[in-house]
Motif scaffolding. Structure first.
Motif, PDB file in Angstrom:
ATOM      1  N   ALA A  91       0.847  -1.189   0.000  1.00 12.77           N
ATOM      2  CA  ALA A  91       0.000   0.000   0.000  1.00 12.77           C
ATOM      3  C   ALA A  91       0.886   1.243   0.000  1.00 12.77           C
ATOM      4  O   ALA A  91       1.984   1.237   0.571  1.00 12.77           O
ATOM      5  CB  ALA A  91      -0.932   0.011   1.212  1.00 12.77           C
ATOM      6  N   LEU A  92       0.399   2.306  -0.655  1.00 18.06           N
ATOM      7  CA  LEU A  92       1.119   3.575  -0.764  1.00 18.06           C
ATOM      8  C   LEU A  92       0.237   4.701  -0.241  1.00 18.06           C
ATOM      9  O   LEU A  92      -0.993   4.631  -0.334  1.00 18.06           O
ATOM     10  CB  LEU A  92       1.489   3.866  -2.216  1.00 18.06           C
ATOM     11  N   PRO A  93       0.830   5.773   0.310  1.00 17.96           N
ATOM     12  CA  PRO A  93       0.015   6.900   0.753  1.00 17.96           C
ATOM     13  C   PRO A  93      -0.625   7.602  -0.440  1.00 17.96           C
ATOM     14  O   PRO A  93       0.009   7.791  -1.483  1.00 17.96           O
ATOM     15  CB  PRO A  93       1.016   7.808   1.473  1.00 17.96           C
ATOM     16  N   LYS A  94      -1.891   7.986  -0.287  1.00 21.27           N
ATOM     17  CA  LYS A  94      -2.575   8.697  -1.365  1.00 21.27           C
ATOM     18  C   LYS A  94      -2.035  10.107  -1.556  1.00 21.27           C
ATOM     19  O   LYS A  94      -2.008  10.624  -2.677  1.00 21.27           O
ATOM     20  CB  LYS A  94      -4.071   8.761  -1.069  1.00 21.27           C
ATOM     21  N   ASN A  95      -1.606  10.745  -0.461  1.00 18.66           N
ATOM     22  CA  ASN A  95      -1.174  12.134  -0.538  1.00 18.66           C
ATOM     23  C   ASN A  95       0.047  12.325   0.361  1.00 18.66           C
ATOM     24  O   ASN A  95      -0.088  12.459   1.580  1.00 18.66           O
ATOM     25  CB  ASN A  95      -2.304  13.063  -0.103  1.00 18.66           C
ATOM     26  N   ARG A  96       1.235  12.339  -0.223  1.00 19.66           N
ATOM     27  CA  ARG A  96       2.456  12.474   0.567  1.00 19.66           C
ATOM     28  C   ARG A  96       2.600  13.851   1.199  1.00 19.66           C
ATOM     29  O   ARG A  96       3.416  14.030   2.120  1.00 19.66           O
ATOM     30  CB  ARG A  96       3.681  12.178  -0.300  1.00 19.66           C
ATOM     31  N   SER A  97       1.840  14.831   0.749  1.00 20.11           N
ATOM     32  CA  SER A  97       1.905  16.160   1.356  1.00 20.11           C
ATOM     33  C   SER A  97       1.098  16.252   2.647  1.00 20.11           C
ATOM     34  O   SER A  97       1.240  17.215   3.403  1.00 20.11           O
ATOM     35  CB  SER A  97       1.411  17.219   0.365  1.00 20.11           C
ATOM     36  N   ASP A  98       0.242  15.260   2.909  1.00 18.75           N
ATOM     37  CA  ASP A  98      -0.476  15.207   4.180  1.00 18.75           C
ATOM     38  C   ASP A  98       0.516  14.803   5.265  1.00 18.75           C
ATOM     39  O   ASP A  98       1.065  13.702   5.225  1.00 18.75           O
ATOM     40  CB  ASP A  98      -1.606  14.185   4.095  1.00 18.75           C
ATOM     41  N   PRO A  99       0.786  15.667   6.256  1.00 18.92           N
ATOM     42  CA  PRO A  99       1.814  15.341   7.252  1.00 18.92           C
ATOM     43  C   PRO A  99       1.506  14.082   8.052  1.00 18.92           C
ATOM     44  O   PRO A  99       2.421  13.429   8.565  1.00 18.92           O
ATOM     45  CB  PRO A  99       1.846  16.582   8.159  1.00 18.92           C
ATOM     46  N   TYR A 100       0.220  13.729   8.149  1.00 17.58           N
ATOM     47  CA  TYR A 100      -0.160  12.546   8.913  1.00 17.58           C
ATOM     48  C   TYR A 100      -0.370  11.304   8.048  1.00 17.58           C
ATOM     49  O   TYR A 100      -0.622  10.229   8.564  1.00 17.58           O
ATOM     50  CB  TYR A 100      -1.433  12.815   9.712  1.00 17.58           C
ATOM     51  N   LEU A 101      -0.278  11.451   6.718  1.00 18.56           N
ATOM     52  CA  LEU A 101      -0.452  10.304   5.815  1.00 18.56           C
ATOM     53  C   LEU A 101      -1.682   9.481   6.208  1.00 18.56           C
ATOM     54  O   LEU A 101      -1.622   8.275   6.415  1.00 18.56           O
ATOM     55  CB  LEU A 101       0.801   9.427   5.821  1.00 18.56           C
ATOM     56  N   ARG A 102      -2.819  10.148   6.279  1.00 18.48           N
ATOM     57  CA  ARG A 102      -4.034   9.499   6.788  1.00 18.48           C
ATOM     58  C   ARG A 102      -4.570   8.403   5.874  1.00 18.48           C
ATOM     59  O   ARG A 102      -5.093   7.401   6.347  1.00 18.48           O
ATOM     60  CB  ARG A 102      -5.127  10.554   6.989  1.00 18.48           C
ATOM     61  N   GLU A 103      -4.442   8.598   4.546  1.00 19.86           N
ATOM     62  CA  GLU A 103      -5.075   7.669   3.618  1.00 19.86           C
ATOM     63  C   GLU A 103      -4.029   6.885   2.832  1.00 19.86           C
ATOM     64  O   GLU A 103      -3.044   7.447   2.362  1.00 19.86           O
ATOM     65  CB  GLU A 103      -5.982   8.429   2.650  1.00 19.86           C
ATOM     66  N   TRP A 104      -4.293   5.574   2.676  1.00 21.52           N
ATOM     67  CA  TRP A 104      -3.395   4.683   1.965  1.00 21.52           C
ATOM     68  C   TRP A 104      -4.170   3.928   0.888  1.00 21.52           C
ATOM     69  O   TRP A 104      -5.343   3.589   1.074  1.00 21.52           O
ATOM     70  CB  TRP A 104      -2.739   3.706   2.928  1.00 21.52           C
TER      71      TRP A 104
END
Length: 498
Positions: A91-104
């Motif tokens: 699995a990869l993070p959907k949004n690397r700019s999100d500091p918390y990496l909430r979604e994968w």
């Protein structure tokens, strides 16, 4: 995982609660918490949930790797049916700019590794490690497995971390276990407590540690076997250090699971200067919780002495104490057969059994009448050419509650008593959680205790003691009450203070 200034803790979590073990495994998701200091945590939504054919019956243990310092990747075990057949997914993070990496997001070619090996038990094929770069520039991971009834760390390689090929020779195998699970693999450099990045070339002279639960454990939570060796031809070749046994790199940070209800402890592991001893120690950030220090110096504990430690919260405390035997002549002879079962020896040579040098140590979480107490203590033995020290954490009188698991834990370590003299003990108490570090981290023992006194009146006592014939000095005893960390949990989709 540490990424862009934030620590990410992923953990096995059943959102439906602790039901029947066979069913609860099918509901397993990846819980997700974040922190900037390893002490205060924010609980987030699950990172991975079972919703694809390659993990439809549960998302099990795995690891996170940061590719070239930029791209976080999770590789994890998926349960594909109720027979517990297992595969490995990414699995990869959907949004690397999100500091918390909430979604994968799971990649489209999952599973990336399947069970197609002769002799492999497909229900014992799990827990891929963090990736590392080999000398050929290819990524490698290990996956715990049972192959022909033997515990094996299978080895895989990849150019892009997405397409994997098994290397014929495993990273390690040992018939002491029929399954190697919850693997951890990392590099250590003798005498250094600076971190080594496994995603870049490891310097010459480094050794590697492969950690897995011992054969006396169930699951991933209790004691561990740590194999300390050199990595040659992509396989572990034990060196003179052989196998190092401990509970549980530098500053590689590990968060260990504590069984018997929820709990965790963050700590660092590094390799001592002699290249033979792994050292384990709480992360320095824990010291930020210290308040109300007390300090005693120059104490003397004769045989039978009990010194009460007052002025701190005995339910949440950090205690550092040095013990110095006044003579080394009374050390009892060491029997090498004790190394096979230190816990048995702790049961037989407990804190009340008088010896030569020891037992001495701490009594904690003690009721008024001492009917309930936990003893953390040392005994010193003399072998032919060295001194061996037994450290025990004895829970057998820790609680009057019926039906609790109250063992005596223990382990031995070598010690240069003639030159070092002082034997140190650091114990962290967080109500039911007790974590003790002997001799600067040469040995660590974690326990959970549930004294009735803690619930009935909320007060317990703490003592330094000596039951050995040799007088023991205490050059320094420092102790602190500990503030509560802000650990947040999820409830109904909202973040609340625990």
């Amino acid at each position: 995982m540490y990424y862009n200034g934030v620590y990410h803790e992923f953990y096995q979590y059943n959102p439906d609660g602790a039901f029947d073990p066979n069913d609860s495994l099918m509901n397993m998701v990846w819980g997700h918490s974040v922190s900037t200091d390893l002490i205060n945590w924010i609980g987030l939504e699950p990172a991975i949930e079972p919703d694809t054919p390659s993990d439809i019956c549960g998302c099990w243990t795995g690891s996170a790797t940061i590719l070239f310092g930029e791209q976080p990747v999770i590789i994890y075990t998926g349960l594909i049916d109720r027979k517990a057949n297992q595969v490995q997914n990414i699995a990869l993070p959907k949004n690397r700019s999100d500091p918390y990496l909430r979604e994968w997001a799971k990649v489209g070619n999952n599973p990336v590794i399947q069970h197609v090996i002769p002799g492999l038990n497909s229900s014992h094929f799990r827990d891929p490690t963090t990736g590392w770069i080999g000398p050929d520039g290819l990524w490698r991971i290990a996956v715990g497995a049972e192959v022909n009834g033997i515990g094996t760390a299978l080895l895989y390689k990849s150019k892009d971390f997405m397409n994997w090929t098994r290397i014929a020779r495993p990273l390690y195998s040992n018939n002491a276990l029929n399954m190697w699970e919850c693997l951890d693999f990392f590099a250590v450099l003798p005498g250094s407590n600076n971190g080594l990045d496994m995603s870049s070339q490891i310097p010459s002279g480094a050794k590697h540690v492969l950690k897995t639960p011992s054969k006396m454990t169930i699951g991933c939570g209790r004691g561990s076997i740590m194999v300390l060796s050199m990595l040659q031809n992509h396989s572990l070749t034990p060196n003179m250090a052989g196998e190092s046994y401990g509970l549980g790199v530098t500053r590689q940070i590990v968060i260990q699971m504590i069984l018997q209800k929820a709990g965790q402890e963050s700590m660092t592991i590094w390799l001592d200067g002699d290249g033979k001893q792994l050292i384990q120690w709480p992360v320095e950030e824990i010291e930020s919780l210290r308040i109300n220090e007390i300090n005693h110096q120059g104490l003397e504990l004769k045989k039978g002495d009990l010194f009460e430690i007052k002025g701190i919260d005995t339910l949440q405390a950090d205690v550092e104490i040095d013990f110095e035997p006044t003579s080394i002549d009374d050390a009892e002879p060491f029997d090498p057969s004790w190394l096979f079962d230190p816990r048995k020896h702790c049961r037989e040579a407990d804190a009340s059994a008088h010896g030569g040098i020891g037992p001495f140590g701490l009594v904690i979480l003690a009721s008024d009448n001492m009917e309930e107490h936990t003893a953390v203590h040392f005994r010193v033995y003399k072998s032919q050419e060295k001194y061996m020290i037994l450290m025990c954490s004895d829970l057998r009188r820790s609680s009057l509650r019926p039906g609790l698991y109250t063992p005596a834990y223990g382990g031995f370590f070598e010690f240069d008593l003639e030159n070092e003299r002082k034997i140190s003990l650091r114990t962290l108490i967080d109500r039911s959680a007790v974590e003790s570090f002997g001799s600067g981290g040469r040995i660590c023992i974690t326990a959970r205790v549930y004294p009735v006194a803690l619930v009935d009146d909320g007060t317990t006592h703490m003592y330094a003691f000596n039951n050995g014939s040799t007088t023991v000095r205490v050059p320094q005893l420092r102790a602190w009450s500990m503030k509560r960390a802000q650990v947040n949990v999820m409830k109904g989709g909202n973040v609340i203070d625990a």
